[in-house]
Enzyme design. Sequence first.
Site, PDB file in Angstrom:
ATOM      1  CG  ASP A   1      -2.201   0.781   1.057  1.00 12.15           C
ATOM      2  OD1 ASP A   1      -2.107   1.956   0.640  1.00 12.15           O
ATOM      3  OD2 ASP A   1      -3.285   0.249   1.329  1.00 12.15           O
TER       4      ASP A   1
ATOM      5  CG  ASP B   1       2.416   4.219  -6.807  1.00  7.00           C
ATOM      6  OD1 ASP B   1       1.457   3.548  -7.257  1.00  7.00           O
ATOM      7  OD2 ASP B   1       2.580   5.434  -7.074  1.00  7.00           O
TER       8      ASP B   1
ATOM      9  CE1 TYR C   1     -13.680   2.687  -8.166  1.00  4.41           C
ATOM     10  CE2 TYR C   1     -16.022   2.234  -8.504  1.00  4.41           C
ATOM     11  CZ  TYR C   1     -14.819   1.947  -7.875  1.00  4.41           C
ATOM     12  OH  TYR C   1     -14.759   0.915  -6.954  1.00  4.41           O
TER      13      TYR C   1
HETATM   14  N1  LIG Z   1     -16.078   0.430  -0.799  1.00  5.01           N
HETATM   15  C1  LIG Z   1     -16.915   0.233  -1.801  1.00  5.01           C
HETATM   16  O1  LIG Z   1     -18.035   0.753  -1.794  1.00  5.01           O
HETATM   17  C2  LIG Z   1     -16.538  -0.673  -2.939  1.00  5.01           C
HETATM   18  C3  LIG Z   1     -17.577  -1.181  -3.749  1.00  5.01           C
HETATM   19  C4  LIG Z   1     -17.232  -2.001  -4.824  1.00  5.01           C
HETATM   20  C5  LIG Z   1     -15.908  -2.296  -5.080  1.00  5.01           C
HETATM   21  N2  LIG Z   1     -14.922  -1.782  -4.288  1.00  5.01           N
HETATM   22  C6  LIG Z   1     -13.534  -2.109  -4.618  1.00  5.01           C
HETATM   23  O2  LIG Z   1     -13.008  -2.898  -3.556  1.00  5.01           O
HETATM   24  C7  LIG Z   1     -11.590  -2.669  -3.447  1.00  5.01           C
HETATM   25  C8  LIG Z   1     -11.235  -2.318  -2.006  1.00  5.01           C
HETATM   26  O3  LIG Z   1     -11.869  -1.077  -1.716  1.00  5.01           O
HETATM   27  P1  LIG Z   1     -12.045  -0.483  -0.250  1.00  5.01           P
HETATM   28  O4  LIG Z   1     -13.427   0.006  -0.188  1.00  5.01           O
HETATM   29  O5  LIG Z   1     -11.518  -1.429   0.740  1.00  5.01           O
HETATM   30  O6  LIG Z   1     -11.080   0.807  -0.399  1.00  5.01           O
HETATM   31  P2  LIG Z   1     -10.185   1.620   0.655  1.00  5.01           P
HETATM   32  O7  LIG Z   1     -10.126   3.024   0.162  1.00  5.01           O
HETATM   33  O8  LIG Z   1     -10.655   1.393   2.040  1.00  5.01           O
HETATM   34  O9  LIG Z   1      -8.755   0.924   0.460  1.00  5.01           O
HETATM   35  C9  LIG Z   1      -8.041   1.055  -0.746  1.00  5.01           C
HETATM   36  C10 LIG Z   1      -6.560   1.052  -0.424  1.00  5.01           C
HETATM   37  O10 LIG Z   1      -5.849   1.174  -1.674  1.00  5.01           O
HETATM   38  C11 LIG Z   1      -4.697   1.935  -1.396  1.00  5.01           C
HETATM   39  N3  LIG Z   1      -4.119   2.545  -2.611  1.00  5.01           N
HETATM   40  C12 LIG Z   1      -4.607   3.594  -3.322  1.00  5.01           C
HETATM   41  N4  LIG Z   1      -3.749   3.916  -4.295  1.00  5.01           N
HETATM   42  C13 LIG Z   1      -2.708   3.047  -4.214  1.00  5.01           C
HETATM   43  C14 LIG Z   1      -1.496   2.884  -4.943  1.00  5.01           C
HETATM   44  N5  LIG Z   1      -1.176   3.696  -5.976  1.00  5.01           N
HETATM   45  N6  LIG Z   1      -0.654   1.878  -4.595  1.00  5.01           N
HETATM   46  C15 LIG Z   1      -0.951   1.076  -3.539  1.00  5.01           C
HETATM   47  N7  LIG Z   1      -2.076   1.191  -2.810  1.00  5.01           N
HETATM   48  C16 LIG Z   1      -2.936   2.165  -3.142  1.00  5.01           C
HETATM   49  C17 LIG Z   1      -5.194   3.023  -0.434  1.00  5.01           C
HETATM   50  O11 LIG Z   1      -4.116   3.653   0.240  1.00  5.01           O
HETATM   51  C18 LIG Z   1      -6.113   2.226   0.464  1.00  5.01           C
HETATM   52  O12 LIG Z   1      -5.417   1.760   1.607  1.00  5.01           O
HETATM   53  C19 LIG Z   1     -11.279  -1.572  -4.455  1.00  5.01           C
HETATM   54  O13 LIG Z   1     -10.783  -2.160  -5.641  1.00  5.01           O
HETATM   55  C20 LIG Z   1     -12.621  -0.913  -4.719  1.00  5.01           C
HETATM   56  O14 LIG Z   1     -12.670  -0.301  -5.984  1.00  5.01           O
HETATM   57  C21 LIG Z   1     -15.213  -0.987  -3.220  1.00  5.01           C
END
Ligand SMILES: NC(=O)c1ccc[n+]([C@@H]2O[C@H](COP(=O)([O-])OP(=O)(O)OC[C@H]3O[C@@H](n4cnc5c(N)ncnc54)[C@H](O)[C@@H]3O)[C@@H](O)[C@H]2O)c1
Length: 257
Positions: free
Chosen positions: A36, A58, A150
Amino acid sequence: MNQTNDLVLITGGGSGMGREAARRFAAAGATVALFDVNQEGMAETAAGFDTVHAWSVDITDFEAVCAAAADVVEKHGPIGRLYNCAAIMPFGILTEQDNAIIHKQMAINYGGLVNITQAVLPGMLEQGRGDFVSFASMAGWIPMLKTGAYSATKFAVRAFTETLYHENINSGIRFACVCPPAVATPLLKQGKESDWPKMLDSQGEPLAPGDVIDAIEQSLDKGKFFVLPTRDSRIGVLMRRFLPGLIWKQVHDVEGF
Ligand SMILES: NC(=O)c1ccc[n+]([C@@H]2O[C@H](COP(=O)([O-])OP(=O)(O)OC[C@H]3O[C@@H](n4cnc5c(N)ncnc54)[C@H](O)[C@@H]3O)[C@@H](O)[C@H]2O)c1
């Protein structure tokens, strides 16, 4: 949750569903590697576990991802499970949204999946076993006003993962493509701080992250590729396939344009 001794690699493990999965796997006895950019978040994920280790990576930097993945294997052995969670979710009208932000979303949400796949999957294929879990979204099935950039990343994730699954259908690897509706994680706050579509408020309470992790494990055990964790998400996919005009009508009505 089988194979609890397997080493688990989780991108985006510093928050949300990645954190939930990491802590569950660690509690079940697994060693977990987090990738992360959020070091503080990874420290919170790892709190209380000696077996959760963090790499500040990253996910858009292919060389860094390969180097970190090699380091994980050298220190902890072969990777048995991959959860690719890293993503960002800024919303906006496509002609108004910052050009760099649109490209950045694709680089992280889709490009990150490409990078981690090429860094990690060949090793899993050599072992002939493992779990590969890729996070798309309902947004990867149903585009709406203001979610276009997105959604495009999640359509790409879905196409890439589905092809990957079929290219490796007899490999012994279990594949899952996770397509949740809204889930209560910090990602939603990020969306709300941008140009949030009203339509997303009309869809009930967000799921708990743990419910999605449960659904993933059940799908893997049943050999189901797409993880659609709620009845509404399954209906949504059918509606999109057979009645897309009806969805668009509702979206225009709710957004008011
Ligand atoms: N939360 C929702 O409503 C939802 C719904 C459908 C799908 N998703 C998908 O589920 C997955 C997890 O989402 P979440 O809700 O746990 O998100 P979150 O924001 O809680 O966690 C995402 C993590 O990705 C990390 N990140 C961002 N850019 C980065 C980079 N360049 N390199 C490394 N790490 C990076 C962030 O620092 C964060 O810790 C994602 O792919 C999201 O698109 C989420």
